[in-house]
Design an enzyme around this catalytic site. Structure first.
Site, PDB file in Angstrom:
ATOM      1  N   SER A 107       0.828  -1.205   0.000  1.00 30.02           N
ATOM      2  CA  SER A 107       0.000   0.000   0.000  1.00 30.02           C
ATOM      3  C   SER A 107       0.869   1.266   0.000  1.00 30.02           C
ATOM      4  O   SER A 107       1.599   1.494  -0.962  1.00 30.02           O
ATOM      5  CB  SER A 107      -0.960  -0.050   1.185  1.00 30.02           C
ATOM      6  OG  SER A 107      -1.936   0.957   1.136  1.00 30.02           O
ATOM      7  N   ASP A 158     -10.721  -4.169  -4.202  1.00 29.02           N
ATOM      8  CA  ASP A 158     -10.073  -3.165  -3.349  1.00 29.02           C
ATOM      9  C   ASP A 158     -10.765  -1.810  -3.535  1.00 29.02           C
ATOM     10  O   ASP A 158     -10.723  -1.239  -4.630  1.00 29.02           O
ATOM     11  CB  ASP A 158      -8.587  -3.064  -3.726  1.00 29.02           C
ATOM     12  CG  ASP A 158      -7.814  -2.138  -2.790  1.00 29.02           C
ATOM     13  OD1 ASP A 158      -6.570  -2.238  -2.785  1.00 29.02           O
ATOM     14  OD2 ASP A 158      -8.452  -1.317  -2.087  1.00 29.02           O
ATOM     15  N   HIS A 189      -8.316  -4.678   0.029  1.00 31.74           N
ATOM     16  CA  HIS A 189      -7.023  -4.013   0.204  1.00 31.74           C
ATOM     17  C   HIS A 189      -6.076  -4.839   1.074  1.00 31.74           C
ATOM     18  O   HIS A 189      -4.878  -4.613   1.075  1.00 31.74           O
ATOM     19  CB  HIS A 189      -7.233  -2.622   0.824  1.00 31.74           C
ATOM     20  CG  HIS A 189      -6.068  -1.695   0.611  1.00 31.74           C
ATOM     21  ND1 HIS A 189      -5.581  -1.344  -0.626  1.00 31.74           N
ATOM     22  CD2 HIS A 189      -5.269  -1.065   1.516  1.00 31.74           C
ATOM     23  CE1 HIS A 189      -4.554  -0.532  -0.498  1.00 31.74           C
ATOM     24  NE2 HIS A 189      -4.342  -0.343   0.789  1.00 31.74           N
TER      25      HIS A 189
HETATM   26  C1  MLT Z   1      -3.149   4.080   2.066  1.00 34.23           C
HETATM   27  O1  MLT Z   1      -4.131   4.157   2.800  1.00 34.23           O
HETATM   28  O2  MLT Z   1      -2.023   3.853   2.450  1.00 34.23           O
HETATM   29  C2  MLT Z   1      -3.396   4.273   0.608  1.00 34.23           C
HETATM   30  O3  MLT Z   1      -4.170   3.230   0.169  1.00 34.23           O
HETATM   31  C3  MLT Z   1      -2.116   4.326  -0.172  1.00 34.23           C
HETATM   32  C4  MLT Z   1      -1.317   5.534   0.172  1.00 34.23           C
HETATM   33  O4  MLT Z   1      -1.862   6.467   0.783  1.00 34.23           O
HETATM   34  O5  MLT Z   1      -0.128   5.550  -0.218  1.00 34.23           O
END
Ligand code: MLT
Length: 208
Positions: A107, A158, A189
């Site tokens: 992520s 996701d 996710h």
């Molecule tokens: C997160 O919540 O981390 C997002 O999905 C990705 C990011 O902000 O880089």
């Protein structure tokens, strides 16, 4: 540039030729998060796990965001430069080969790894990007391909990443790196065993 050091865990194999797995956590994680995951990849790799220097309401991140999926790209550029500088300096201290790094990001961690692949062609030998997003709204191809090999896996359901956006990101990456392997996993996710199994197989085939 007023770069700050990053908190880290380093575990060495004492093998000077070993690759180093660079572990990059997701939002709210830290340097301990992906250590258990890395244990799926065998003990032939050094482990370098970082904690992002940005805090979002107390949750560690590698760079700021302006909203869900809306990245502060100025900060992303700065934090990517800060992280690469730190890794290069640390390679001298911890005695690992800075030219044999495989980034493994989830992520937010996958997104700063993606930024480094774009900004520093060839900086990584390989990268495993779980639930990535395009790090920049505009990604300019530089016309040359680095030797980096990239594995990416997205979640079919996701809610934070649209697969259409990933398709465009993949096309850009394919023009910038030597190989791209992409999987869509029946998941959201969160990471699944299938992500781990497929990426472990890819790692073993490419960097054993
Ligand atoms: C997160 O919540 O981390 C997002 O999905 C990705 C990011 O902000 O880089």
């Amino acid at each position: 540039m007023n770069f700050q050091p990053l908190k880290y865990i380093y575990k060495t194999t004492d093998n000077p030729d070993a690759y180093t797995l660079l572990l990059l956590h997701g939002t709210g994680g830290d340097e301990t998060d992906l250590i258990p995951l890395a244990q799926n990849f065998g003990d032939g790799y050094n482990i370098l796990s970082l904690r992002g220097n940005v805090s979002e309401h107390g949750m560690p991140r590698f760079f700021k965001r302006l909203g869900m999926g809306i990245f502060d790209e100025e900060d992303l550029h700065f934090r990517t430069d800060e992280m690469i500088e730190f890794i290069k300096e640390l390679s001298e201290k911890e005695k690992f080969n800075a030219n044999k790094i495989i980034a493994i990001g989830y992520s937010n961690g996958a997104n700063i790894a993606g930024s480094a692949i774009i900004k520093y062609p060839g900086i990584f030998s390989g990268a495993i990007l779980y639930r990535p997003m395009p790090p920049f709204k505009t990604i300019n191809e530089n016309g040359s391909k680095s030797s980096t090999k990239v594995f990416l896996s997205s979640g079919q359901t996701d809610p934070t990443v649209s697969l259409a956006v990933i398709t465009e990101y993949l096309e850009k990456l394919k023009s910038m790196v030597s190989e791209v392997e992409y999987h869509v996993i029946p998941a959201g996710h969160h990471l699944t065993q299938q992500d781990v199994t497929l990426s472990a197989q890819w790692l073993s085939e490419n960097f054993h």
